[in-house]
Design a protein around this motif. Structure first.
Motif, short mmCIF file in Angstrom:
data_model
loop_
_atom_site.label_atom_id
_atom_site.label_comp_id
_atom_site.label_asym_id
_atom_site.label_seq_id
_atom_site.Cartn_x
_atom_site.Cartn_y
_atom_site.Cartn_z
N PRO A 25 0.83 -1.21 0.00
CA PRO A 25 0.00 0.00 0.00
C PRO A 25 0.86 1.25 0.00
O PRO A 25 1.92 1.29 0.61
N ASP A 26 0.40 2.24 -0.71
CA ASP A 26 1.09 3.52 -0.76
C ASP A 26 0.37 4.48 0.19
O ASP A 26 -0.75 4.89 -0.08
N PRO A 27 0.97 4.83 1.31
CA PRO A 27 0.28 5.68 2.29
C PRO A 27 -0.05 7.07 1.75
O PRO A 27 -1.00 7.70 2.18
N LYS A 28 0.73 7.56 0.77
CA LYS A 28 0.46 8.88 0.22
C LYS A 28 -0.74 8.88 -0.71
O LYS A 28 -1.41 9.89 -0.85
N ALA A 29 -1.04 7.76 -1.34
CA ALA A 29 -2.11 7.71 -2.34
C ALA A 29 -3.46 8.07 -1.73
O ALA A 29 -4.23 8.81 -2.31
#
Length: 80
Positions: A25-29
Motif C-alpha cells: 500500500p502507498d500511504p500517500k495515495a
C-alpha cells in the motif's frame, strides 16, 4: 479447424491468478485522493465543453444527453 485454434491459444495463454499479486500500500495515495475537490461547477463546465458529434463513452451515454441534463447531473457527478 476450431480445435486446432483452441489447442494453440490454450497453449500460449495462461489464466492469471490475482491472489499472487502483492502490491504494498502507498500511504500517500489515500491522502492525495482525499485532497481532490470537484465542484458541481467544475463538472458543469466540462459537460458544456463536450462535443455532441463525438461518440459515446464506455457508459453508452451520448454527449447530447449529458448536455441536455447537465444542470441535473452536475451535482451527483461531482460527488462520485
Amino acid at each position: 479447424m476450431s480445435t486446432i485454434f483452441n489447442d494453440y491459444f490454450a497453449s500460449v495463454f495462461t489464466i492469471d491468478n490475482d491472489d499472487d499479486i502483492n502490491i504494498p500500500p502507498d500511504p500517500k495515495a489515500r491522502s492525495e485522493l482525499l485532497d481532490i475537490h470537484i465542484t458541481p461547477k467544475d463538472v458543469l463546465d466540462k459537460i458544456k465543453n463536450l462535443k455532441v458529434s463525438h461518440s459515446c463513452g464506455p457508459d453508452g451515454i451520448s454527449n447530447y444527453v449529458l448536455k441536455c441534463f447537465s444542470n441535473v447531473l452536475c451535482k451527483p457527478l461531482s460527488n462520485i
